[in-house]
Design an enzyme around this catalytic site. Structure first.
Site, PDB file in Angstrom:
ATOM      1  N   ASP A  74      84.505  48.240   6.087  1.00  0.00           N
ATOM      2  CA  ASP A  74      85.866  48.577   6.522  1.00  0.00           C
ATOM      3  C   ASP A  74      86.805  48.739   5.333  1.00  0.00           C
ATOM      4  O   ASP A  74      86.626  48.095   4.293  1.00  0.00           O
ATOM      5  CB  ASP A  74      86.379  47.461   7.459  1.00  0.00           C
ATOM      6  CG  ASP A  74      87.562  47.926   8.303  1.00  0.00           C
ATOM      7  OD1 ASP A  74      87.839  49.135   8.346  1.00  0.00           O
ATOM      8  OD2 ASP A  74      88.217  47.061   8.912  1.00  0.00           O
ATOM      9  N   LEU A 107      62.494  47.604   2.495  1.00  0.00           N
ATOM     10  CA  LEU A 107      63.754  47.197   3.123  1.00  0.00           C
ATOM     11  C   LEU A 107      63.881  47.952   4.436  1.00  0.00           C
ATOM     12  O   LEU A 107      63.659  49.155   4.468  1.00  0.00           O
ATOM     13  CB  LEU A 107      64.946  47.576   2.215  1.00  0.00           C
ATOM     14  CG  LEU A 107      66.341  47.564   2.880  1.00  0.00           C
ATOM     15  CD1 LEU A 107      66.851  46.143   3.075  1.00  0.00           C
ATOM     16  CD2 LEU A 107      67.346  48.362   2.044  1.00  0.00           C
ATOM     17  N   HIS A 148      86.402  57.841   2.551  1.00  0.00           N
ATOM     18  CA  HIS A 148      85.099  57.846   3.210  1.00  0.00           C
ATOM     19  C   HIS A 148      84.000  58.303   2.255  1.00  0.00           C
ATOM     20  O   HIS A 148      82.893  57.772   2.265  1.00  0.00           O
ATOM     21  CB  HIS A 148      85.127  58.747   4.450  1.00  0.00           C
ATOM     22  CG  HIS A 148      86.013  58.224   5.555  1.00  0.00           C
ATOM     23  ND1 HIS A 148      86.001  56.905   5.954  1.00  0.00           N
ATOM     24  CD2 HIS A 148      86.931  58.835   6.353  1.00  0.00           C
ATOM     25  CE1 HIS A 148      86.868  56.742   6.952  1.00  0.00           C
ATOM     26  NE2 HIS A 148      87.459  57.885   7.188  1.00  0.00           N
TER      27      HIS A 148
HETATM   28  C1  IPE Z   1      84.818  48.848  12.457  1.00  0.00           C
HETATM   29  O1  IPE Z   1      85.922  49.260  11.737  1.00  0.00           O
HETATM   30  C2  IPE Z   1      83.854  49.977  12.641  1.00  0.00           C
HETATM   31  C3  IPE Z   1      83.122  50.388  11.437  1.00  0.00           C
HETATM   32  C4  IPE Z   1      83.209  49.829  10.271  1.00  0.00           C
HETATM   33  C5  IPE Z   1      82.236  51.505  11.613  1.00  0.00           C
HETATM   34  P1  IPE Z   1      87.249  49.791  12.455  1.00  0.00           P
HETATM   35  O2  IPE Z   1      88.189  50.146  11.369  1.00  0.00           O
HETATM   36  O3  IPE Z   1      86.895  50.867  13.412  1.00  0.00           O
HETATM   37  O4  IPE Z   1      87.719  48.513  13.275  1.00  0.00           O
HETATM   38  P2  IPE Z   1      89.146  48.099  13.837  1.00  0.00           P
HETATM   39  O5  IPE Z   1      89.644  49.245  14.649  1.00  0.00           O
HETATM   40  O6  IPE Z   1      90.018  47.818  12.668  1.00  0.00           O
HETATM   41  O7  IPE Z   1      88.882  46.860  14.634  1.00  0.00           O
HETATM   42  C1  IPE Z   2      85.795  52.187   7.548  1.00  0.00           C
HETATM   43  O1  IPE Z   2      87.035  52.494   7.010  1.00  0.00           O
HETATM   44  C2  IPE Z   2      85.041  53.419   8.000  1.00  0.00           C
HETATM   45  C3  IPE Z   2      84.943  53.561   9.457  1.00  0.00           C
HETATM   46  C4  IPE Z   2      85.434  52.764  10.343  1.00  0.00           C
HETATM   47  C5  IPE Z   2      84.226  54.731   9.949  1.00  0.00           C
HETATM   48  P1  IPE Z   2      88.318  52.816   7.903  1.00  0.00           P
HETATM   49  O2  IPE Z   2      88.369  54.289   8.134  1.00  0.00           O
HETATM   50  O3  IPE Z   2      88.329  51.986   9.128  1.00  0.00           O
HETATM   51  O4  IPE Z   2      89.477  52.396   6.917  1.00  0.00           O
HETATM   52  P2  IPE Z   2      90.773  51.564   7.275  1.00  0.00           P
HETATM   53  O5  IPE Z   2      90.345  50.348   8.033  1.00  0.00           O
HETATM   54  O6  IPE Z   2      91.629  52.461   8.108  1.00  0.00           O
HETATM   55  O7  IPE Z   2      91.377  51.226   5.963  1.00  0.00           O
HETATM   56 MG    MG Z   3      89.093  50.175   9.621  1.00  0.00          MG
END
Ligand code: IPE
Ligand code: IPE
Ligand code: MG
Length: 252
Positions: free
Chosen positions: A26, A137, A43
């Site tokens: 995240d 792995l 990303h």
């Molecule tokens: C969780 O992250 C999903 C992934 C890392 C794929 P999100 O960014 O979607 O989660 P919330 O919305 O903050 O809970």
């Molecule tokens: C994690 O990063 C990737 C996915 C959930 C796909 P985010 O896109 O959720 O990044 P933040 O949480 O908005 O910073």
């Molecule tokens: Mg996120």
């Protein structure tokens, strides 16, 4: 004993080592925003972190690594961002599959297959098939994954078996449920890591994390790599896991 496969000399300290590490990757968006960059760059940098993490997991001899790459709730994001994420997944498989296979990585994908575009589905299936006999792995990619949907699907599978007379209701045990989840045959995670400072589970592996140790890191996912993986493992090794039993350290 999977643990002996661990390259112990690669890790400092003692305490049991995790057989299965699961990661909620995240913070890509916030990493980019902090630098005034578009989320898409966050990303993209996140994929580099995936590569570093997989390499580190192989080096450390971790038997199972699960990465949460796209949740069933992530469909609520703008179409442009979803396109970026799907594109990155395709590119990751196309570019990295040969190298992962060479390194002995077995790829498994958990999550809903419906809604995934056919081109990507084909790539995922090819990746799983090509690497199915690898042993270094097991890399489990949670893609279009949501734990509640996974559990509901498992309940349907068992209900159908009962309705067809292949199973009795009293045979629906915790083990029976585990055996029809997407993660069937994979040991429950020992360690769950979430980056970006958020302290929630976001519909990830709800059934499987009953006794998992959680480590929350402030770093954003694009900053992740071997060093932070080792830090999370070091924190895990300081924990005392009791599984509802009594502490070995207690004196009473
Ligand atoms: C969780 O992250 C999903 C992934 C890392 C794929 P999100 O960014 O979607 O989660 P919330 O919305 O903050 O809970
Ligand atoms: C994690 O990063 C990737 C996915 C959930 C796909 P985010 O896109 O959720 O990044 P933040 O949480 O908005 O910073
Ligand atoms: Mg996120």
């Amino acid at each position: 004993m999977t643990e002996v496969r661990f390259k112990r000399e690669a890790l400092k300290g003692d305490g049991a080592l995790p057989t299965h590490v699961a990661i909620i990757m995240d913070g890509n968006g916030r990493w980019a925003a902090k630098r005034g960059l578009p989320r898409s760059i966050g990303h993209r940098k996140g994929v580099d972190a995936v590569r570093r993490t997989v390499r580190a997991a192989i080096d450390l001899g971790i038997p199972y690594l699960t990465l949460y790459s796209f949740s069933s709730e992530n469909w609520s994001r703008p179409a442009e961002e979803i396109d970026d994420l799907m594109g990155l997944m395709k590119r990751f498989i196309r570019r990295d599959l040969a190298e992962l296979h060479q390194a002995g990585v077995k790829i498994r994908v958990i999550g809903e297959r419906a809604n995934v575009e056919p081109e990507l589905m084909t790539l995922i299936e090819e990746a799983c098939e090509l690497t199915q006999n690898n042993q270094a792995l097991t890399l489990i990619i949670a893609f279009n994954y949501g734990a509640r949907a996974e559990i509901a699907k498992a309940a349907r599978t068992l209900a159908e078996a009962v309705a067809a007379g292949r199973m009795r209701p009293d045979e629906i045990t915790a083990n029976a449920i585990s055996s029809v989840l997407d993660t069937a045959g994979i040991p429950d995670p020992d360690l769950l890591v979430r980056t970006s400072g958020e302290m929630r589970v976001s519909n990830f592996l709800l059934w499987q994390i009953a006794y998992t140790e959680f480590v929350f890191l402030d770093a954003y996912w694009p900053e992740f790599g071997r060093e932070l993986l080792e830090e999370a493992i070091a924190r895990f090794r300081e924990r005392e896991r009791r599984f509802g039993g009594r502490s070995d350290r207690s004196t009473a």
